[in-house]
Scaffold this active site. Structure first.
Site, PDB file in Angstrom:
ATOM      1  N   THR A   8       0.822  -1.216   0.000  1.00 32.72           N
ATOM      2  CA  THR A   8       0.000   0.000   0.000  1.00 32.72           C
ATOM      3  C   THR A   8       0.858   1.268   0.000  1.00 32.72           C
ATOM      4  O   THR A   8       0.676   2.158  -0.835  1.00 32.72           O
ATOM      5  CB  THR A   8      -0.901  -0.013   1.261  1.00 32.72           C
ATOM      6  OG1 THR A   8      -1.588  -1.249   1.289  1.00 32.72           O
ATOM      7  CG2 THR A   8      -1.887   1.118   1.260  1.00 32.72           C
ATOM      8  N   VAL A   9       1.803   1.338   0.916  1.00 27.65           N
ATOM      9  CA  VAL A   9       2.589   2.568   1.057  1.00 27.65           C
ATOM     10  C   VAL A   9       3.606   2.702  -0.084  1.00 27.65           C
ATOM     11  O   VAL A   9       3.823   3.792  -0.627  1.00 27.65           O
ATOM     12  CB  VAL A   9       3.280   2.621   2.441  1.00 27.65           C
ATOM     13  CG1 VAL A   9       4.087   3.906   2.586  1.00 27.65           C
ATOM     14  CG2 VAL A   9       2.245   2.515   3.553  1.00 27.65           C
ATOM     15  N   LYS A  23       7.978   1.280  11.903  1.00 24.85           N
ATOM     16  CA  LYS A  23       8.019   1.649  13.324  1.00 24.85           C
ATOM     17  C   LYS A  23       8.613   0.558  14.211  1.00 24.85           C
ATOM     18  O   LYS A  23       9.322   0.843  15.166  1.00 24.85           O
ATOM     19  CB  LYS A  23       6.622   2.025  13.812  1.00 24.85           C
ATOM     20  CG  LYS A  23       5.544   0.971  13.571  1.00 24.85           C
ATOM     21  CD  LYS A  23       4.558   1.369  12.499  1.00 24.85           C
ATOM     22  CE  LYS A  23       3.734   0.174  12.032  1.00 24.85           C
ATOM     23  NZ  LYS A  23       2.534   0.518  11.331  1.00 24.85           N
ATOM     24  N   GLU A  47       9.761   9.805   9.173  1.00 29.60           N
ATOM     25  CA  GLU A  47       8.522  10.550   9.465  1.00 29.60           C
ATOM     26  C   GLU A  47       7.295   9.645   9.373  1.00 29.60           C
ATOM     27  O   GLU A  47       6.345   9.758  10.159  1.00 29.60           O
ATOM     28  CB  GLU A  47       8.383  11.708   8.468  1.00 29.60           C
ATOM     29  CG  GLU A  47       7.169  12.571   8.661  1.00 29.60           C
ATOM     30  CD  GLU A  47       7.184  13.326   9.982  1.00 29.60           C
ATOM     31  OE1 GLU A  47       7.989  14.241  10.131  1.00 29.60           O
ATOM     32  OE2 GLU A  47       6.380  12.990  10.871  1.00 29.60           O
ATOM     33  N   ASP A  79       1.623  -1.914  18.290  1.00 32.57           N
ATOM     34  CA  ASP A  79       1.950  -0.938  17.241  1.00 32.57           C
ATOM     35  C   ASP A  79       2.028   0.478  17.846  1.00 32.57           C
ATOM     36  O   ASP A  79       2.978   1.226  17.572  1.00 32.57           O
ATOM     37  CB  ASP A  79       0.863  -1.008  16.156  1.00 32.57           C
ATOM     38  CG  ASP A  79       1.009   0.080  15.110  1.00 32.57           C
ATOM     39  OD1 ASP A  79       1.862  -0.068  14.233  1.00 32.57           O
ATOM     40  OD2 ASP A  79       0.269   1.091  15.185  1.00 32.57           O
ATOM     41  N   LYS A 131       5.387   3.200  18.358  1.00 34.37           N
ATOM     42  CA  LYS A 131       5.385   4.618  18.003  1.00 34.37           C
ATOM     43  C   LYS A 131       5.660   5.494  19.233  1.00 34.37           C
ATOM     44  O   LYS A 131       6.363   6.509  19.145  1.00 34.37           O
ATOM     45  CB  LYS A 131       4.032   4.977  17.373  1.00 34.37           C
ATOM     46  CG  LYS A 131       3.808   4.255  16.039  1.00 34.37           C
ATOM     47  CD  LYS A 131       2.355   4.285  15.601  1.00 34.37           C
ATOM     48  CE  LYS A 131       2.131   3.577  14.285  1.00 34.37           C
ATOM     49  NZ  LYS A 131       0.704   3.394  13.954  1.00 34.37           N
TER      50      LYS A 131
END
Ligand code: HSE
Length: 444
Positions: free
Chosen positions: A21-22, A113, A137, A209, A213
């Site tokens: 996806t990314v 992450k 980022e 998750d 972060k």
């Protein structure tokens, strides 16, 4: 869309490791904005190759077969590739490929992450020694530019408190449970269908998750790497519709939040991820769906709240490309980011549970008989915990009653001891449910 290149300009070629996806979003937006990079950077920024698991899969982005490979290392090693985007996820292979790129003098941009949380210290050092950039980022809060804000915009601040919603999937589930009265299982099914849930669902549902972060934010704010084992991590599985309703009755909403507290008097830091009742007037309490939100209490600036899409193709690609642009600026010597500051563990210790104060919400399933509430209250009083509110929902015959309590100010140590005792208390028929009541304005 323009894929034409201007031959007089320097070309920076980007290789993408992991074309999910990314990765596809990054490719797409680099292509779509091709006309823009020469204007702001003076160079062409060209997505050139990508690594995939399967070469034959249909993909909506414009990419030719010969730009794809199943061999990620071949992209890292390709002398025509100038910059690497590591968007493959996972830890060990991603780490090896990142170090391999650094060793060849190539900067890397990542959204990973888990990798930064587990190996950030080593990777940041390796990037510095190699004299290359390492942008991350996209690893926290998707499209919200939180890393840049902490590292650059708010550099004059100390942060006694940072808290917020760092996982879009769990926020989506809680929002729909609250707004529609839908069950956890039902909304989880929809979240799976929408592709929101990580392949390893526990990462989203059990708070891991968000903890990755929170560890990254704690490092950026305080220069210290907090080990995941020192982070309190609780997920959303025990939140029921009844709890969401009870929270509303208390003028609160339940959110899964990451909390980073720093005590500058004794130099202690506490990092936690857990569900919390947040007063409805707080922006974070009203941040819904897949959105993330981060509230920063800065010593100079005061309170800054950032909200936006915390996951998904376009917002995450927005952050990846922001890092790519910074890396290119660095490579061209136009600007460089402030150095990351590292504080040794002796300079900043984890806070002990008795130092972490707060109020708590307890839901107990109890036998509805005379004296039961008194026994529960006594158990709490034994630990110096005073009750603030008590309510009991009407119950069906022969079923346990649901007792909902909130406490006055106490601390994590006392409540943990009381909870252990409550579990064993005669008449308490199920594991008690405990959530924090988070009041950002009432914190020291
Ligand atoms: N699973 C993550 C989330 C994706 O739901 O927030 C973005 O990191």
């Amino acid at each position: 869309m323009s894929t034409q290149t201007n031959s007089s300009l320097k070309k920076i070629r980007v290789g993408i490791l992991g074309f999910g996806t990314v990765g596809q979003g990054t490719w797409k937006h680099l292509q779509e904005n091709a006309h823009f990079w020469p204007k702001i950077l003076g160079v062409e920024l060209i997505p050139s190759r990508a690594s995939v698991r399967s070469l034959d899969k249909e993909r909506p982005v414009e990419i030719s077969k010969d730009q794809l490979t199943t061999d990620s290392a071949s992209i890292v090693d390709d002398p025509n590739i100038d910059l690497v985007c590591e968007l493959m996820g996972g830890v060990e292979e991603a780490k090896l490929l990142t170090l391999r790129a650094f060793a060849q003098g190539k900067s890397v941009v990542t959204a990973n992450k888990a990798l930064i949380c587990e190996h950030g210290e080593e990777l940041f050092r390796a990037a510095e020694e190699a004299g290359v950039g390492y942008g991350f980022e996209a690893s926290v809060a998707g499209g919200i530019p939180i890393i840049k804000v902490l590292r650059e915009s708010l550099v004059s601040n100390e942060f006694p408190l940072i808290y917020g919603i760092l996982n879009g999937t769990s926020n989506y589930i809680l929002t729909r449970m609250e707004k529609e009265g839908a069950s956890f299982e039902e909304v989880l099914g929809d979240a799976r269908q929408l592709g929101y849930v990580e392949a390893d669902e526990a990462l989203d549902l059990d708070g891991v998750d968000a903890a990755h972060k929170a560890v990254i934010l704690a490092y950026l704010a305080h220069g210290i790497w907090v080990n995941l084992s020192e982070v309190t991590v609780e997920g959303i599985r025990r939140i029921s519709n009844e709890d969401l309703q009870a929270a509303e009755n208390l003028s609160c909403r339940i959110k899964l939040i990451g909390v980073i507290r720093r005590n500058f008097t004794n130099d202690h830091v506490a990092v936690a991820v857990h569900p919390a009742l947040i007063p409805i007037e707080e922006t974070i309490a009203r941040t819904d769906g897949v959105h993330n939100g981060v509230c920063l209490n800065g010593s100079v600036v005061g309170t800054v709240v950032l909200t936006g899409r915390g996951a998904g193709q376009d917002p995450t690609a927005s952050s990846v490309i922001s890092d790519l642009v910074d890396v290119v600026k660095g490579v061209n010597g136009i600007s460089s980011l402030p150095k990351l500051v590292h504080v040794s563990p002796e300079q900043c210790q984890p806070a002990t549970p008795d130092e972490i104060e707060g109020r708590f919400y307890l839901r107990l399933a109890v036998d509805d008989r005379p004296g039961q509430l008194a026994k529960v209250a006594e158990c709490l009083a034994d630990r110096g915990i005073s009750l603030a509110t008590v309510s009991q929902t009407p119950h069906e015959k022969d079923k346990p009653a649901s007792l909902i309590l909130t406490t006055h100010q106490t601390n994590e140590h006392s409540i943990a001891q009381a909870l252990a005792q409550l579990k064993e208390l005669p008449g308490v028929v199920d594991d008690p449910v405990l959530f924090r009541m988070f009041d950002p304005n009432g914190m020291s």
